[in-house]
Design an enzyme around this catalytic site. Structure first.
Site, PDB file in Angstrom:
ATOM      1  N   ASP A   1       0.822  -1.210   0.000  1.00 55.62           N
ATOM      2  CA  ASP A   1       0.000   0.000   0.000  1.00 55.62           C
ATOM      3  C   ASP A   1       0.859   1.264   0.000  1.00 55.62           C
ATOM      4  OD1 ASP A   1      -2.025  -1.759   0.147  1.00 55.62           O
ATOM      5  OD2 ASP A   1      -2.829  -1.068   2.076  1.00 55.62           O
TER       6      ASP A   1
ATOM      7  N   ASP B   1       0.649   4.379  -2.460  1.00 53.52           N
ATOM      8  CA  ASP B   1       0.430   5.749  -1.979  1.00 53.52           C
ATOM      9  C   ASP B   1       1.492   6.697  -2.529  1.00 53.52           C
ATOM     10  OD1 ASP B   1      -1.738   4.852  -0.602  1.00 53.52           O
ATOM     11  OD2 ASP B   1      -0.716   4.742   1.345  1.00 53.52           O
TER      12      ASP B   1
ATOM     13  N   SER C   1     -35.847  -7.452 -13.777  1.00 53.48           N
ATOM     14  CA  SER C   1     -35.621  -8.110 -12.494  1.00 53.48           C
ATOM     15  C   SER C   1     -35.719  -9.611 -12.700  1.00 53.48           C
ATOM     16  CB  SER C   1     -36.614  -7.615 -11.460  1.00 53.48           C
ATOM     17  OG  SER C   1     -37.909  -7.792 -11.965  1.00 53.48           O
TER      18      SER C   1
ATOM     19  N   GLU D   1     -23.930 -17.763 -10.191  1.00 54.48           N
ATOM     20  CA  GLU D   1     -23.180 -16.658  -9.581  1.00 54.48           C
ATOM     21  C   GLU D   1     -23.883 -16.171  -8.320  1.00 54.48           C
ATOM     22  OE1 GLU D   1     -24.198 -13.065 -12.459  1.00 54.48           O
ATOM     23  OE2 GLU D   1     -23.382 -14.763 -13.552  1.00 54.48           O
TER      24      GLU D   1
ATOM     25  N   LYS E   1     -25.907 -13.909  -5.766  1.00 55.00           N
ATOM     26  CA  LYS E   1     -26.854 -12.795  -5.862  1.00 55.00           C
ATOM     27  C   LYS E   1     -26.481 -11.819  -4.753  1.00 55.00           C
ATOM     28  CE  LYS E   1     -31.640 -11.589  -6.546  1.00 55.00           C
ATOM     29  NZ  LYS E   1     -31.661 -10.421  -5.682  1.00 55.00           N
TER      30      LYS E   1
ATOM     31  N   ASP F   1     -26.369  -8.836  -2.289  1.00 55.58           N
ATOM     32  CA  ASP F   1     -27.402  -8.065  -1.614  1.00 55.58           C
ATOM     33  C   ASP F   1     -26.892  -6.637  -1.420  1.00 55.58           C
ATOM     34  OD1 ASP F   1     -29.821  -7.665  -0.513  1.00 55.58           O
ATOM     35  OD2 ASP F   1     -29.412  -8.704   1.371  1.00 55.58           O
TER      36      ASP F   1
ATOM     37  N   GLU G   1     -23.583  -4.652  -8.953  1.00 53.86           N
ATOM     38  CA  GLU G   1     -24.164  -4.363  -7.652  1.00 53.86           C
ATOM     39  C   GLU G   1     -23.101  -3.672  -6.799  1.00 53.86           C
ATOM     40  OE1 GLU G   1     -27.318  -5.626  -7.591  1.00 53.86           O
ATOM     41  OE2 GLU G   1     -27.882  -5.719  -5.487  1.00 53.86           O
TER      42      GLU G   1
ATOM     43  N   TYR H   1     -21.799  -8.020 -12.854  1.00 54.95           N
ATOM     44  CA  TYR H   1     -22.345  -9.335 -13.193  1.00 54.95           C
ATOM     45  C   TYR H   1     -22.818  -9.458 -14.638  1.00 54.95           C
ATOM     46  CZ  TYR H   1     -26.717  -7.043 -11.738  1.00 54.95           C
ATOM     47  OH  TYR H   1     -27.765  -6.186 -11.580  1.00 54.95           O
TER      48      TYR H   1
ATOM     49  N   LYS I   1     -27.970 -18.432 -14.758  1.00 55.12           N
ATOM     50  CA  LYS I   1     -28.245 -17.875 -16.085  1.00 55.12           C
ATOM     51  C   LYS I   1     -27.909 -18.900 -17.157  1.00 55.12           C
ATOM     52  CE  LYS I   1     -27.053 -13.276 -14.382  1.00 55.12           C
ATOM     53  NZ  LYS I   1     -26.013 -12.261 -14.226  1.00 55.12           N
TER      54      LYS I   1
ATOM     55  N   LYS J   1     -33.479 -17.970  -4.219  1.00 57.66           N
ATOM     56  CA  LYS J   1     -33.378 -17.157  -2.998  1.00 57.66           C
ATOM     57  C   LYS J   1     -33.533 -18.018  -1.752  1.00 57.66           C
ATOM     58  CE  LYS J   1     -35.181 -12.888  -3.229  1.00 57.66           C
ATOM     59  NZ  LYS J   1     -34.832 -11.553  -2.742  1.00 57.66           N
TER      60      LYS J   1
ATOM     61  N   CYS K   1     -32.303  -5.550  41.990  1.00 52.23           N
ATOM     62  CA  CYS K   1     -32.229  -6.866  41.351  1.00 52.23           C
ATOM     63  C   CYS K   1     -33.610  -7.529  41.338  1.00 52.23           C
ATOM     64  CB  CYS K   1     -31.223  -7.758  42.082  1.00 52.23           C
ATOM     65  SG  CYS K   1     -31.174  -9.426  41.396  1.00 52.23           S
TER      66      CYS K   1
ATOM     67  N   CYS L   1     -33.187 -10.780  43.865  1.00 52.06           N
ATOM     68  CA  CYS L   1     -32.924 -10.709  45.309  1.00 52.06           C
ATOM     69  C   CYS L   1     -33.252  -9.341  45.889  1.00 52.06           C
ATOM     70  CB  CYS L   1     -31.472 -11.079  45.606  1.00 52.06           C
ATOM     71  SG  CYS L   1     -30.307  -9.847  45.013  1.00 52.06           S
TER      72      CYS L   1
ATOM     73  N   CYS M   1     -25.739  -6.991  39.706  1.00 51.87           N
ATOM     74  CA  CYS M   1     -26.301  -7.243  41.029  1.00 51.87           C
ATOM     75  C   CYS M   1     -25.106  -7.626  41.899  1.00 51.87           C
ATOM     76  CB  CYS M   1     -27.299  -8.391  40.976  1.00 51.87           C
ATOM     77  SG  CYS M   1     -27.654  -9.057  42.617  1.00 51.87           S
TER      78      CYS M   1
ATOM     79  N   CYS N   1     -26.970 -13.950  45.597  1.00 57.07           N
ATOM     80  CA  CYS N   1     -28.189 -13.817  44.789  1.00 57.07           C
ATOM     81  C   CYS N   1     -28.511 -15.170  44.141  1.00 57.07           C
ATOM     82  CB  CYS N   1     -27.984 -12.745  43.714  1.00 57.07           C
ATOM     83  SG  CYS N   1     -29.386 -12.572  42.599  1.00 57.07           S
TER      84      CYS N   1
HETATM   85  S1  IVH Z   1     -28.760 -10.446 -13.372  1.00 64.34           S
HETATM   86  C1  IVH Z   1     -32.870  -8.902 -15.757  1.00 64.34           C
HETATM   87  N1  IVH Z   1     -26.997 -11.164 -11.603  1.00 64.34           N
HETATM   88  O1  IVH Z   1     -30.846  -8.774  -8.316  1.00 64.34           O
HETATM   89  C2  IVH Z   1     -32.110  -8.757 -14.487  1.00 64.34           C
HETATM   90  N2  IVH Z   1     -28.693  -9.662 -10.894  1.00 64.34           N
HETATM   91  O2  IVH Z   1     -33.963  -9.016  -9.449  1.00 64.34           O
HETATM   92  C3  IVH Z   1     -30.804  -9.438 -14.597  1.00 64.34           C
HETATM   93  N3  IVH Z   1     -28.499  -8.955  -8.547  1.00 64.34           N
HETATM   94  O3  IVH Z   1     -31.547  -5.675  -8.523  1.00 64.34           O
HETATM   95  C4  IVH Z   1     -30.039  -9.269 -13.356  1.00 64.34           C
HETATM   96  N4  IVH Z   1     -26.694 -10.117  -8.085  1.00 64.34           N
HETATM   97  O4  IVH Z   1     -29.076  -5.953  -9.248  1.00 64.34           O
HETATM   98  C5  IVH Z   1     -28.093 -10.431 -11.821  1.00 64.34           C
HETATM   99  N5  IVH Z   1     -25.335 -11.908 -10.165  1.00 64.34           N
HETATM  100  C6  IVH Z   1     -26.428 -11.162 -10.381  1.00 64.34           C
HETATM  101  C7  IVH Z   1     -27.011 -10.368  -9.380  1.00 64.34           C
HETATM  102  C8  IVH Z   1     -28.154  -9.629  -9.674  1.00 64.34           C
HETATM  103  C9  IVH Z   1     -27.599  -9.280  -7.610  1.00 64.34           C
HETATM  104  C10 IVH Z   1     -29.653  -8.042  -8.348  1.00 64.34           C
HETATM  105  C11 IVH Z   1     -29.859  -7.080  -9.459  1.00 64.34           C
HETATM  106  C12 IVH Z   1     -31.327  -6.733  -9.384  1.00 64.34           C
HETATM  107  C13 IVH Z   1     -31.915  -7.969  -8.773  1.00 64.34           C
HETATM  108  C14 IVH Z   1     -32.691  -8.748  -9.844  1.00 64.34           C
END
Ligand code: IVH
Length: 673
Positions: free
Chosen positions: A33, A37, A82, A114, A116, A118, A177, A229, A294, A318, A411, A414, A429, A434
């Site tokens: 690092d 820097d 989605s 892959e 998902k 959050d 994400e 992604y 996918k 999920k 307490c 007691c 206490c 006790c």
């Molecule tokens: S593919 C047509 N890949 O999940 C949508 N989405 O409901 C194709 N998310 O808010 C999305 N990880 O941002 C895809 N590896 C991943 C993901 C991902 C998280 C989120 C995405 C979206 C929601 C989809």
């Protein structure tokens, strides 16, 4: 090194971009690092001296934009759809059947699995290789322009990496994400708490909130990262013709794609990979709420199409969410075996991660009020692994007529006046007689210390209430006939309990020392005492100085140990347990093992969420490490959980001892390469 200023500036930029890539994308930094820097400082000084050489995509220009009044809406180049979800393997198979039916049953289908993530969905647009716009998902058609904030995220390349002589595409949109790494999230909330500010209830909220700061300088302070992604809109002919190859292609061009993504050739393999992700999810430094599957081929994706902006070629698998919102019915207080008052939450039952939760731990008065939770409020509850659920924060405004929580002044068991020692967060206490102490000591004895199968808190409470159990020796004198008379027990279950109690007599000496409830002797000190003295007779005869010679025992602790062993009542308790046949001698189990971490020594402070002190200690010791109770020159690192002890932290900081978070511990214990 070039002497032409413009060339040197370009060279520095290229170097800095390359090292950022090594660090964030490849997770394999080439230089320390400090060297990074130095390059950065040199570029900054250079640009300062030659302002005409500053380019908008210079790494020094990540935080440049002034605070904005609001965010402009931008139309996405292609809608951000989605995902349809499945929650079982059966749902997965049904989806695969549908895919096959639509494509023709003979056609092979490969899948990509892959994580998902959050976090918060984003779109990044690159024109001729330069990052020009970043947007949130919004309603899927239009999002908010958060370019200035995304520029501050180091894992977002300001320029695509050049590959050979290849010209960057005129247009490339990538999607991904933005997330808050767990380790950074913990630190962020600690800082918020220290500044008296509201903590974020979870990492997703923190990421979304950070992305929508009007002042990019604030976003820049947050350790956000990004996983890319997939590709969105792009100039014809850009990149390969399948998703997995596209991810590799993007990675080579500077985008942070997840290295754990896998391509498999059957839906059965998909299910196996999904199960692996679920198992390992706690070990990641980012939160995932499932996996995304996918269809790999873009041609197959096109033929499958989408329904209401939900692609038929992908599914989100999920898992049950690990957090939920419910009502806090009551804050109750329990007096522990050391006399500490432990508040806990009685909740309206709610399902969290597939388990119904009706109680959760709360730490102390200060913590409850800092989180702003009151009886009657809606609160967010979180579960991690098998650990007791926690209330992480309030879910909205206070309910009307509620008031701040106060610990009882006397307490509840007691009636003695409660004290709060200076500098401590817990109320106590002070009454050594006790009844709570005896009861809680027994509960700790059967569960944490001796780990007696089928004998837990409920059993102990019941026998305590009947007056059948007042001390540990009573436990070993219980007769099966008497247990069999209790409602809910038969001859067989009673005999099993007596057998399990009998079996616990062979538990190691260290566990007994922990279970005796000697002040300041926890799991680790119990183990150290067992190792050091080897036999109870030597410990009973030890002088204060001799006790202090034991590892991890300072003068204060030595004194409380010596005092405990001097007390005739305690000596007779020990004698009684010896007569009953418990082991007061160190055996094989208490001796150290050799492993990957041999030679390293750790100290743990504060409450961990996914481990108990015992499981963390056992896991470290099982790999050869030593775990001690106090920081010294020998300490490799201090592992810090929630509500860390101030003195340990200070000592570690002063000595320059490395500090590890729980996520670091998880990584340290992970046996994967
Ligand atoms: S593919 C047509 N890949 O999940 C949508 N989405 O409901 C194709 N998310 O808010 C999305 N990880 O941002 C895809 N590896 C991943 C993901 C991902 C998280 C989120 C995405 C979206 C929601 C989809």
């Amino acid at each position: 090194m070039s002497s032409d200023p413009a060339a040197r500036a370009a060279e520095l930029r290229r170097l800095i971009e390359f090292h950022l890539y090594r660090y964030h994308v490849l997770d394999d930094p080439e230089i320390p690092d400090s060297a990074y820097d130095a390059l950065y400082d040199e570029l900054q000084a250079f640009e300062h001296a030659h302002p005409q050489l500053v380019t908008p995509d210079s790494p020094t220009q990540r935080v440049g934009a002034p605070p904005a009044a609001g965010f402009t809406k931008v139309a996405h180049l292609l809608p951000m759809g989605s995902l349809e979800k499945v929650t079982t393997d059966d749902g997965l198979t049904k989806w695969a059947d549908d895919v096959r039916k639509r494509l023709g049953t003979d056609e092979p289908v490969a899948y990509v699995v892959e994580p998902k993530i959050d976090g918060s969905a984003i779109s990044l647009v690159y024109e001729n290789g330069a990052f020009v716009r970043g947007a949130t998902r919004g309603d899927g058609m239009r999002g908010e322009d958060v370019t200035a904030n995304l520029r501050t995220v180091e894992a977002v390349p300001l320029r695509m990496l050049a590959v050979g002589n290849e010209r960057p595409p005129a247009l490339l949109e990538v999607r991904g994400e933005v997330y808050f790494p767990r380790s950074g999230f913990r630190r962020f909330n600690e800082a918020q708490a220290a500044a008296g500010k509201k903590e974020a209830p979870n990492a997703r909220n923190a990421a979304a909130g950070s992305l929508r700061q009007l002042n990019p300088a604030i976003t820049a302070e947050r350790p956000l990262s990004v996983w890319i992604y997939g590709a969105g809109a792009r100039t014809d002919g850009t990149g390969p013709d399948a998703h997995y190859a596209m991810l590799q292609w993007l990675r080579e061009r500077g985008f942070r794609t997840n290295p754990r993504v896998e391509r498999v050739e059957s839906i059965e393999e998909v299910a196996a990979v999904v199960a692996g992700w679920e198992q390992g999810r706690d070990e990641l430094d980012y939160e995932i709420d499932g996996v995304v599957i996918k269809v790999d081929s873009f041609d197959q994706q096109r033929r499958l199409g989408a329904l209401h902006e939900r692609p038929r070629w992908a599914r989100a698998y999920k898992w049950a969410p690990m957090t939920a919102t419910t009502t806090l019915l009551k804050i109750a207080v329990r007096v522990g075996r050391t006399g500490a008052l432990n508040p806990w939450a009685l909740l309206e039952p709610v399902e969290v991660g597939g388990v119904t939760v009706s109680r959760a731990t709360l730490h102390n008065e200060e913590d409850i009020n800092r989180k702003g939770i009151r009886e009657g409020d809606r609160v967010i509850v979180q579960r991690a692994g098998d650990v007791i659920p926690q209330v992480v924060g309030a879910a909205g405004e206070h309910a009307p007529g509620t008031h701040e929580f106060r610990m009882p002044s006397h307490c509840p068991l007691c009636g003695v006046e409660i004290v709060k020692p200076e500098g401590e967060v817990k109320h106590h206490c002070p009454n050594r007689a006790c009844p709570s102490r005896g009861l809680e000591t027994l509960i700790n004895w059967v569960s944490a210390a001796m780990d007696i199968e089928g004998v837990g808190e409920q059993f102990v409470r019941r026998l305590w209430d009947l007056g059948l159990l007042r001390s540990m020796p009573d436990l070993y004198r219980l007769r099966a006939e008497r247990i069999g008379e209790l409602e809910g027990y038969g001859e067989i279950s009673a005999a099993k309990i007596v057998d399990a109690i009998e079996l616990s007599k062979s538990q190691p000496f260290s566990r007994i020392l922990f279970g005796l409830n000697i002040p300041d002797v926890g799991w680790i000190t119990g183990r150290n005492l067992a190792r050091h003295f080897g036999h109870i007779d030597r410990l009973l005869a030890a002088s204060l100085d001799e006790i202090e010679e034991c590892e991890g025992i300072g003068p204060d602790r030595a004194e409380s140990i010596a005092e405990w062993f001097k007390d005739p009542e305690n000596r007779s308790l020990v004698q009684e347990l010896r007569d009953l046949g418990l082991r007061f001698e160190t055996g094989e189990e208490d001796r150290p093992v050799e492993g990957r971490l041999t030679g390293q020594q750790f100290v743990i402070t504060g409450t961990l969420t996914e481990y108990t002190r015992e499981t963390a200690t056992a896991a470290l010791e099982g790999r050869g490490a030593k775990v001690s109770d106090s920081v010294s020159a020998k300490t490799t690192a201090l592992i810090v959980g929630e509500e860390p002890g101030a003195s340990k932290l200070k000592k570690a900081e002063k000595a320059g001892t490395p500090i590890l978070t729980e996520a670091d511990l998880r990584a340290l214990l992970s046996d994967r390469p």
